[in-house]
Design a protein around this motif. Sequence first.
Motif, PDB file in Angstrom:
ATOM      1  N   GLY A  98      40.494  50.691  42.368  1.00  0.00           N
ATOM      2  CA  GLY A  98      39.822  49.568  41.694  1.00  0.00           C
ATOM      3  C   GLY A  98      40.962  48.675  40.898  1.00  0.00           C
ATOM      4  N   ASP A 130      31.671  50.644  36.377  1.00  0.00           N
ATOM      5  CA  ASP A 130      31.420  49.440  37.024  1.00  0.00           C
ATOM      6  C   ASP A 130      32.078  48.155  36.624  1.00  0.00           C
ATOM      7  OD1 ASP A 130      29.346  50.965  38.475  1.00  0.00           O
ATOM      8  OD2 ASP A 130      27.806  50.537  36.810  1.00  0.00           O
ATOM      9  N   ALA A 131      32.250  47.146  37.485  1.00  0.00           N
ATOM     10  CA  ALA A 131      32.679  45.925  37.204  1.00  0.00           C
ATOM     11  C   ALA A 131      32.297  45.454  35.809  1.00  0.00           C
ATOM     12  CB  ALA A 131      32.698  45.267  38.336  1.00  0.00           C
ATOM     13  N   ASP A 164      39.093  42.143  48.971  1.00  0.00           N
ATOM     14  CA  ASP A 164      38.226  41.356  48.187  1.00  0.00           C
ATOM     15  C   ASP A 164      38.758  40.769  46.831  1.00  0.00           C
ATOM     16  OD1 ASP A 164      36.106  41.329  49.880  1.00  0.00           O
ATOM     17  OD2 ASP A 164      35.139  43.273  49.176  1.00  0.00           O
ATOM     18  N   ARG A 195      34.694  35.359  48.718  1.00  0.00           N
ATOM     19  CA  ARG A 195      35.658  36.454  48.106  1.00  0.00           C
ATOM     20  C   ARG A 195      36.425  37.398  48.992  1.00  0.00           C
ATOM     21  NH1 ARG A 195      33.469  38.882  42.457  1.00  0.00           N
ATOM     22  NH2 ARG A 195      35.622  39.431  42.259  1.00  0.00           N
ATOM     23  N   THR A 255      36.994  45.336  38.777  1.00  0.00           N
ATOM     24  CA  THR A 255      36.007  45.776  39.734  1.00  0.00           C
ATOM     25  C   THR A 255      35.489  47.093  39.428  1.00  0.00           C
ATOM     26  OG1 THR A 255      37.776  46.994  41.098  1.00  0.00           O
ATOM     27  CG2 THR A 255      37.660  44.695  41.687  1.00  0.00           C
ATOM     28  N   PRO A 315      39.457  40.382  43.491  1.00  0.00           N
ATOM     29  CA  PRO A 315      38.951  41.341  42.129  1.00  0.00           C
ATOM     30  C   PRO A 315      38.669  40.319  40.997  1.00  0.00           C
ATOM     31  CG  PRO A 315      41.323  41.293  42.149  1.00  0.00           C
ATOM     32  CD  PRO A 315      40.923  40.353  43.314  1.00  0.00           C
TER      33      PRO A 315
END
Length: 242
Positions: A69, A48-49, A188, A226, A110, A190
């Motif tokens: 990512g 996960d981010a 989006d 974003r 991300t 990052p």
Amino acid sequence: MNIRQDVHNSDIPALCQACEARHRGLCGALDPAQLITLAKQSWKQKADAGAELVGDSEKVASYSNVLSGVIKLTKTLADGRQQIVGLQFAPDFLGRPFKSESAINAEAATAVSLCSFPKASVERMMKASPELEHRLLVQTLKELDEAREWMLTLGRKTASEKVASFLLLIARNIDPYRADNMKDAVFDLPLTRADIADYLGLTIETVSRQLTILRKDGVIAIENNRHVTVGDLERLAKRAGR
């Protein structure tokens, strides 16, 4: 840290063949026998981010291909101050061969997906495969060229050009499988505004102001703070001083 692992099974060579990252990444330099050998020892992981992937001064036990990512690379000073020194995208190689300890911190900017493999296995294959060694050398030189370009951005470009350069960097790397001859991009951001400011050596207010100017001039569109649309990458490149 929230990392979920899925160890490969005996069917993985077929999955490797369908992997988009393999054709442009490290594994594209391997012959079928080498690919099967490496696949049997590799594992996929998702993070996960915000998850730390590699710690500064951490003992290196594995390397990874970035499948999807964005990864944020940082250096930390003795007093705790931190500087973003680079970004990695698919299908970049995460790790520094033949070093026992990491010299950077790698964090998922991300949600990311990685294919990881033991350090010793990769280094053995590098010694046996000139093509693999060449592939890693090409990426290293690419990163060197990008670092020099970013030195120019930080040292000589205006705030407007810096923000445009950052957006251009993301646009051209966020989707490597359609990077050739791209004329527009949708993505989006990052990084947070704070991270963008850190990366560019600007204040958060300056970053926000320059994004607003680009939006008002029709160079970009921004939704939900974003989600960015670039209708003409050539026009953005001109604003970046290219």
